[in-house]
Write a protein that holds these residues in place. Structure first.
Motif, short mmCIF file in Angstrom:
data_model
loop_
_atom_site.label_atom_id
_atom_site.label_comp_id
_atom_site.label_asym_id
_atom_site.label_seq_id
_atom_site.Cartn_x
_atom_site.Cartn_y
_atom_site.Cartn_z
N TYR A 1 13.21 -6.98 12.21
CA TYR A 1 12.01 -6.32 12.70
C TYR A 1 11.47 -6.95 13.97
O TYR A 1 10.40 -6.61 14.41
CB TYR A 1 10.91 -6.31 11.62
N VAL B 1 -1.05 -6.16 6.96
CA VAL B 1 -1.71 -4.94 7.43
C VAL B 1 -2.60 -5.26 8.62
O VAL B 1 -3.45 -6.15 8.55
CB VAL B 1 -2.56 -4.32 6.30
N GLN C 1 4.52 3.47 12.81
CA GLN C 1 4.28 2.06 12.52
C GLN C 1 5.54 1.25 12.73
O GLN C 1 6.63 1.82 12.81
CB GLN C 1 3.75 1.89 11.08
N LEU D 1 12.37 5.07 1.35
CA LEU D 1 11.57 6.23 0.97
C LEU D 1 12.04 6.82 -0.34
O LEU D 1 13.20 7.19 -0.47
CB LEU D 1 11.67 7.29 2.08
N GLY E 1 8.17 2.27 2.19
CA GLY E 1 7.69 2.54 3.53
C GLY E 1 8.89 2.60 4.44
O GLY E 1 9.06 3.52 5.23
N ILE F 1 -3.22 -5.13 -0.52
CA ILE F 1 -3.19 -5.48 0.90
C ILE F 1 -4.58 -5.73 1.47
O ILE F 1 -4.77 -5.74 2.69
CB ILE F 1 -2.46 -4.41 1.74
N GLN G 1 4.07 5.18 6.79
CA GLN G 1 4.16 5.34 5.35
C GLN G 1 3.09 4.44 4.76
O GLN G 1 2.99 3.29 5.17
CB GLN G 1 5.54 4.91 4.84
N PRO G 2 2.30 4.89 3.81
CA PRO G 2 2.34 6.22 3.22
C PRO G 2 1.95 7.27 4.25
O PRO G 2 1.34 6.95 5.27
CB PRO G 2 1.30 6.12 2.10
N PRO G 3 2.30 8.54 3.97
CA PRO G 3 2.00 9.58 4.94
C PRO G 3 0.49 9.70 5.13
O PRO G 3 -0.24 9.81 4.15
CB PRO G 3 2.57 10.86 4.30
N ARG H 1 8.76 4.01 13.05
CA ARG H 1 8.96 5.06 12.06
C ARG H 1 7.62 5.71 11.76
O ARG H 1 6.56 5.14 11.99
CB ARG H 1 9.57 4.46 10.79
N ALA I 1 0.82 -1.23 0.00
CA ALA I 1 0.00 0.00 0.00
C ALA I 1 0.84 1.27 0.00
O ALA I 1 0.37 2.32 0.41
CB ALA I 1 -0.98 0.02 1.17
N GLN I 2 2.07 1.18 -0.50
CA GLN I 2 2.93 2.36 -0.49
C GLN I 2 2.92 3.10 -1.81
O GLN I 2 3.20 4.29 -1.85
CB GLN I 2 4.37 1.94 -0.19
N ARG J 1 8.00 11.62 -2.95
CA ARG J 1 6.60 11.78 -3.31
C ARG J 1 6.40 13.18 -3.85
O ARG J 1 7.26 14.03 -3.73
CB ARG J 1 5.70 11.61 -2.08
#
Lengths: 171, 205, 925
Positions: free
Chosen positions: B24, B117, B78, C857, C854, A67, B86-88, B83, A44-45, C860
């Protein structure tokens, strides 16, 4: 397994059984062969995978397909890039993307088209002031990544479609 | 069945080993368990005991699963690395996202592990007054007790909220790629209960 | 396969495997070629009026175009079901790989086939030298690099594949044993470039690579790090001489000398990913009956990849060796170098070979693309620059570069070389000594990526130049002007640019631009708001071309005047198809409506042969083999080094000229009633096209369809097929055409008359560029400069680009809108590289299989000055200045300009990339 029945570009699909862990992106691309909707990141980026979801109340939104499960689209009506042109006639946005040279490799284009189309339809219902237009477009498109173009021509194309019909989209 | 068990063990042992490399996993120095309220009974002073119980609860409150959605600003965070999301994405007028980026578009009613997700029907970020990011345990404690900043809750409501609310409960079942909050929700609820019953004292720091 | 209406062209490699590419597609089914031939006769052609690209309609309608779009059911003649493969990669390269535990794949999730290194050994695959390294890591070995493949798993049902993929994605099923530490390997290349200029600009150099020979090109020192000193490790007399001069230059820089400003600085750049939006994928089918292996791929180096596949399977055991490999090359969703010489096609082919009879798809998701895709080299650089205080002239420059090449060699040696040669940018420096070495490491393989080493070295350069100017209290642009290399001046290798050098004009543009003129007032204006403002400038020149660039092209015109073009370069977004159409249109008056790119071998009529290595061949050998009228120094090259415009369109342009001269022009003469002996008959170069009509003074304009009809009716030339080769200058040859001679910048030609077949015309003479040109280094270059103004919030370090301006030159722009788009995209990529993108090199980095967007980067829209980026393209120096390659240069100055602006705003010079918000916040505390 879940029964999935939905409408895609006005055409009914299903009902058919799909795995609960099947993504909508794979349903479109692998099961239906509708590869106009792309796969870019699976997280989803980038939103290369985004489609338009049409609510019963007439509003629409874009949704990633990478997603979310195919099953979650049961009963929904969606539009993909393949459905923008009608009877071979390109939409205003499609024409604008072409004549503005808005894309280069074109892989993100379907997502941008869907997002911009939803924006147009939203503005047609609730106009925006000319002074707010660039910001409105920027907010709408910012979720979409493009690696080739630097975005400028996409924004100009969307802006020019709106400016070509100010009564419809602008206050 | 035996071979399944063996391979399960093999897999889980190597999962532990691999988690060092996968980048992670939760920090190896933080314990993943929660002490029971009884384990604090040796502290004679009630107020000191109360604060110590809250400090234990603090392991949950300051865990990424909680702080990520109790941010100081208008953007959630997240992952275990905390961090920026993302996305913003942004809070929006109701904490459920802006008009074009509603949380619920991606975060659906339940975790969708194939997409990595997380999900819950009420997915959103906590109001600004409930921000925990960057705060000390003492500050969080004061805030969490203050009805003006905790959504008008009384102490008993807090026990219910932390102990049984399903969005809070998500923190213990966060889905692929995310470490769970320490202990279990039930254990956390028991700590809140004990904390309230001992006077809901706050740690000094 | 249905027989096609075109020739079914084959060539047989040394291995005995026939490679071919057919332009197939019967009228009934939409074959691959039909989908990839755009826009197509039935469709609207946006390029016809300059109103869009030839691939415009396909891309806005979601047409199947990319390798990742195709499944078996889309390919006529293939079995309908697609199987799916997973390429398992090792997330660790410090312990012995002991195998996979696939116990979690039970029942339907069990793979049909598992392919391991042992299987490759059994069937006898081999890997071309360029790709040296186990294709699959054998059990019992420590992987050579993180992400090295260990196995292929094949699944005949998509659902099984999908669920297996999910079960496997944590990577824990890949097992490791003893910790051995990373595998050491020899470095990929080490070079030294030294030049000592003569006493005056006109005098010959005292020493230079061009004059004295390149020092050990391609030969490696077999230790991890070479020893650069003069003694005791010479590799021949040539090296001793270079090192002697080099050490002298360094001694002069190190000496205490009050007349000299000497700056000694280090600069470090990071590993980044090309992050093209379409992850690598491929589709393949091994038809065991016909022993035909067919693949669909999207790569920048199609010819090379096809040959590499043939090589891989050339010695395979009977059932595993195809008799025939056919590759179908598709449009790509971005490339940027990352799809050039990628090893990915090997695994696509292997998947098919081991699942015979069943089409199989291998597609990376983005985690896997980060894990296995080619990266940009991280550079560690140390530079010393000496400037004469009195004159402000740079007197000496010495640098040492160390590149992290990752696990496979790929292009590392060349990137090191090209990066070093570009390290002095636009400047004329009389004494230069640069050493460079590309090291093997356990990181993900680094290779070609936009800029190709020059981005790294010129970022270090332009920030250093900025610092030198400041130290001397000289205006930064004046300092650049004083030291800029003039036209005719000698470069670092001692050669002279063969194209225009427009630095002075570019500097003029900078000096006069409002961003530059307002820099002081803007800086002071920002302060009250807790925002610091800074302006930065950088000016670079990036060589384009590779010194062995090839172009193949076919142009045909039908009786209705419709034009078809085939070219062997590729489309990854750069607009090659439209550039082809536009360049051909200047000769034929019409825009093609059938453009097929990625065609590497539909030129069978030329019957080209090649031998040797065009980079290392000597003149005597070349002269001897050139006598064969079919011999060329190389047949087809990749699309890289910004060579699409000037190379990718060359052959088609020349083919179009032949059609005009020997097809449309004689047709025009007939329609005008002008006899072939009349003086006007020789004036074809005076003719002009206007709105689809051929115009000659005093004569009736003639429409293209009429000319084409006449040409066909009279059996004049209606099609031409050409090959061109450039080694810093085009091959030039003479051909007998229609009873006359024709000399042009091509080395092979075939023509078709009327509706006939293509027939080769043997050249009667040829002048190949001298082999000595290999010593020139690069002589094609394009300038680009950027001005940028940034605003940084003190409290948070958040940076906003308030205004930016990039100015460059590209000779003749074949598609101006595409050129503009490249500059805008290059700006965005520069911003990402300077401020956002970074990958840890080893553990914790993408080789672990857990990286995605994510965490990584890229820029954008909100990171960019979407309404405040001004791009200016200088007009060509003459109307017929050939096109230049600018795809890379437009990204480069953006990065040091940002760093220089950051220094202007904060007072801090950052010596590494990226410069993050956190770093800025820290600097402003």
């Amino acid at each position: 397994m879940t029964t999935l029945a939905l409408t895609i570009n006005g055409r009914a699909h299903g009902p058919r059984e799909v795995r609960d862990d099947l993504t909508m992106n794979d349903f479109l691309r692998e099961y239906l062969g509708m590869t106009g909707t792309k796969f870019g990141c699976g997280a989803a980026q980038c939103l290369s995978c985004a489609v338009i979801v049409d609510n019963p109340d007439g509003t629409s939104y874009t949704s990633p397909t990478c997603i979310v499960s195919a099953a979650s689209f049961d009963g929904k009506a969606i539009r993909t890039v393949e459905g923008h042109a009608k009877n071979g006639e390109l939409s205003a946005l499609q024409k604008a993307f072409i004549d503005h040279f808005a894309f280069q490799c074109g892989y993100c284009t379907a997502g941008f088209l869907n997002e911009a189309q939803v924006l147009l339809e939203r503005l047609a219902k609730k106009q925006v002031a000319r002074a707010e237009l660039e910001k409105t477009i920027a907010e709408a498109l910012d979720g979409h990544l493009c690696r080739c173009t630097g975005y400028i021509k996409y924004h100009e194309a969307v802006r020019d479609v709106i400016l070509a019909d100010p009564k419809r989209y602008l206050v | 069945m035996q071979s399944d068990m063996r391979s399960w063990i093999l897999v889980s042992v190597s999962a532990l080993a691999m988690s060092l490399l996968s980048g992670y996993a939760a920090s190896q120095t933080v314990s993943n368990t929660l002490a029971s309220p009884e384990s604090f009974s040796s502290i004679a002073d009630t107020e000191v005991r109360s604060a110590a119980i809250f400090t234990e609860l603090g392991k949950v409150l300051t865990h990424p699963r909680c702080v990520n959605c109790h941010p100081a600003g208008d953007r959630p965070r997240q992952t275990d690395e905390r961090r920026l999301h993302q996305p913003p994405v942004e809070r929006g007028p109701d904490g459920h996202g802006t008009e074009t980026m509603r949380c619920s578009i991606c975060h659906q009613n339940a975790n969708f592990d194939p997409g990595r997700v997380p999900g819950h029907p009420e997915w959103h970020i906590a109001p600004r007054e409930m921000a925990w990011e960057g705060k000390t345990l003492a500050e969080i404690c004061a805030q969490i007790k203050d009805p003006a900043r905790n959504g008008g809750r009384k102490a008993e409501d807090l026990i219910h909220h932390i102990g049984t609310d399903t969005l809070v409960g998500w923190a213990w079942h966060p889905g692929f790629g995310r470490s769970a909050a320490p202990g279990t929700q039930k254990e956390a609820g028991a700590l809140v209960d004990a904390w309230v019953k001992t006077g809901a004292a706050c740690p000094t720091r | 396969m249905q027989p096609s209406r075109r020739e079914f062209v084959k060539w047989v490699t040394a291995s005995g495997i026939a490679l071919s590419l057919s332009r197939l597609g019967s009228a009934e089914e939409v074959g691959f070629a039909a989908r990839e031939t755009l826009p197509g006769r039935q469709n609207w052609n946006p390029a016809a009026n300059g109103a869009g690209r030839i691939d415009g309609v396909a891309k806005v309608t979601g047409a199947k175009l990319y390798a990742s779009d195709f499944r078996a059911a889309d390919l006529p003649g293939w079995p309908a079901t697609t199987s799916h493969a997973i390429l398992v990669r090792a997330p660790d390269a410090t312990r012995v790989y002991t195998g996979m535990d696939l116990a979690r794949l039970t029942g339907a999730l069990k793979p049909s086939v598992v392919v391991t290194a042992a299987d490759l050994e059994k069937i006898g695959t081999r890997v071309p030298e360029y790709y040296t390294g186990d294709l699959l890591c054998p059990v019992g070995k420590t992987p050579l690099y993180m992400g090295q493949p260990v196995a292929l798993l094949m699944f005949e049902q998509f659902d099984a594949f999908d669920q297996a993929r999910l079960a496997l994605r944590d990577g824990t099923f890949v097992k490791f044993g003893e910790a051995t530490g990373p595998v050491a390997g020899p470095n990929y290349g080490a070079f030294r470039y030294t030049r000592v200029a003569g006493p005056t600009p006109e005098a010959p150099d005292v020493y230079s690579p061009v004059k004295n020979g390149w020092v050990s090109p391609g030969r490696f020192q077999n230790t991890e790090r070479p020893i650069w000193a003069r003694l005791p490790i010479p590799t021949g007399r040539a090296y001793v001489e270079a090192a002697t001069h080099g050490e002298q230059i360094r001694a002069e820089l190190a000496a205490t000398n009050p007349a000299l400003l000497m700056l000694d600085r280090e600069f470090e750049t990071q590993s980044v990913d090309p992050m093209f939006l379409e992850p690598e994928s491929g589709l393949a089918w091994y038809d065991t009956g016909a022993k035909n292996l067919e693949l669909v791929l999207g790569v920048q180096s199609p010819y090379e990849n096809a040959e590499a596949l043939a090589y891989m399977l050339a010695n395979a055991r009977g059932p595993f060796k195809p008799a025939h490999i056919k590759t179908l090359f598709a449009y790509m969703g971005g490339g940027f170098g990352g799809r050039d010489h990628t090893p990915f096609p090997f695994y696509v082919a292997l998947a098919a070979i081991f699942l015979p009879g069943r089409p199989v798809r291998l597609a990376q998701d983005r985690y896997q693309q980060f894990q296995g895709g080619i990266k940009r080299h991280a550079f560690k650089m140390r530079t010393r620059i000496g400037v004469d205080r009195a004159t402000g002239k740079i007197s000496g420059f010495a640098a040492d570069h160390v590149l992290d090449g990752g696990g496979l060699a790929n292009f590392s040696a060349n990137v090191a070389s090209v990066g070093a040669i570009a390290a002095i940018g636009i400047y004329d420096i009389p004494k230069v000594d640069i050493t460079t070495v590309a090291l093997h490491s356990r990181g993900v393989t680094a290779g070609s990526m936009r800029g190709y080493g020059t981005l790294q070295t010129m970022t270090a350069l332009e920030t250093l130049i900025d610092e030198a100017a400041a130290a001397l209290s000289l205006d930064p642009i004046e300092f650049r002007r004083r030291n800029a290399l003039k036209t005719g001046g000698k470069t670092l290798t001692g050669s002279t640019y063969g194209v225009s050098v427009r630095t002075p004009e570019i500097l003029d543009k900078l000096v006069n631009h409002p961003i530059w003129q307002q820099r002081t007032q803007e800086k002071t204006r920002g302060q009250p708001d807790g925002i610091v403002v800074g302006t930065g400038v950088a000016c670079v020149t990036k060589p384009y071309g590779s010194g062995a660039d090839c172009s193949q092209g076919t142009v045909e015109i039908d009786p209705q005047g419709r034009i078809a073009i085939h070219g062997d370069h590729v489309e990854m977004g750069t607009g090659l198809g439209t550039a082809l159409a536009n360049r051909v249109a200047t000769h034929l008056g019409g825009v093609a409506d059938e453009v097929t790119v990625h065609q590497v071998d539909t030129y069978g009529a030329l019957a080209l042969v090649t031998s040797g290595n065009s980079y290392t061949m000597n003149q005597a050998t070349q002269d001897a083999v050139a006598k064969n009228p079919r011999w060329v120094p190389a047949i087809s090259s990749a699309t890289f080094a910004s060579n699409g415009a000037h190379v990718g369109t060359q052959a088609a342009a020349e083919a179009a000229r032949v059609i005009f001269r020997f097809g449309l022009w004689p047709a025009a003469l007939e329609l005008w009633g002008i006899a072939p002996t009349h003086p006007t008959a020789r004036q074809w170069e005076a003719a002009r096209w206007k709105d689809g009509q051929l115009v000659m003074p005093g004569l009736t304009p003639l429409a293209l369809p009429a000319l084409a009809a006449k040409a066909h009716a009279r059996n004049f030339v209606t099609g031409a097929m050409a090959h061109a080769f450039s080694r810093w200058g085009w091959s030039r040859a003479t051909f007998p055409v229609a009873g006359r001679t024709w000399t042009a910048d091509i080395d092979a030609l075939a023509v078709r008359r009327g509706g006939g077949k293509f027939a080769r015309l043997d050249r009667t003479s040829v002048k190949f560029p001298p082999t000595d040109n290999n010593r020139l280094g690069n002589i094609y270059t394009a300038n680009c400069a950027t001005l940028v103004r940034v605003e940084i919030v003190r409290a948070t370090g958040a940076l906003r680009i308030a205004k930016a301006y990039s100015v460059f030159e590209c000779g003749k722009a074949l598609v101006p809108e595409v050129v503009l788009g490249q500059a805008q995209g290059g700006f965005a990529m520069g911003v990402g590289y300077a401020l956002l993108e970074t990958l840890p090199p080893y553990e914790g980095g993408p080789g672990n299989g857990q990286w995605n967007l994510g965490q990584y980067l890229v820029a954008r829209g909100s990171d960019l000055p979407l309404h405040d980026l001004e791009i200016e393209v200088l007009p060509p120096v003459t109307p017929d200045e050939p096109p230049k390659g600018i795809a890379e240069v437009v990204m480069i100055p953006v990065v040091p300009a940002l760093l220089n602006a950051i220094h202007d705003a904060t007072g801090r010079r950052f010596q590494s990339l990226p410069v993050s918000q956190a770093m800025l916040k820290e600097a402003l505390k």
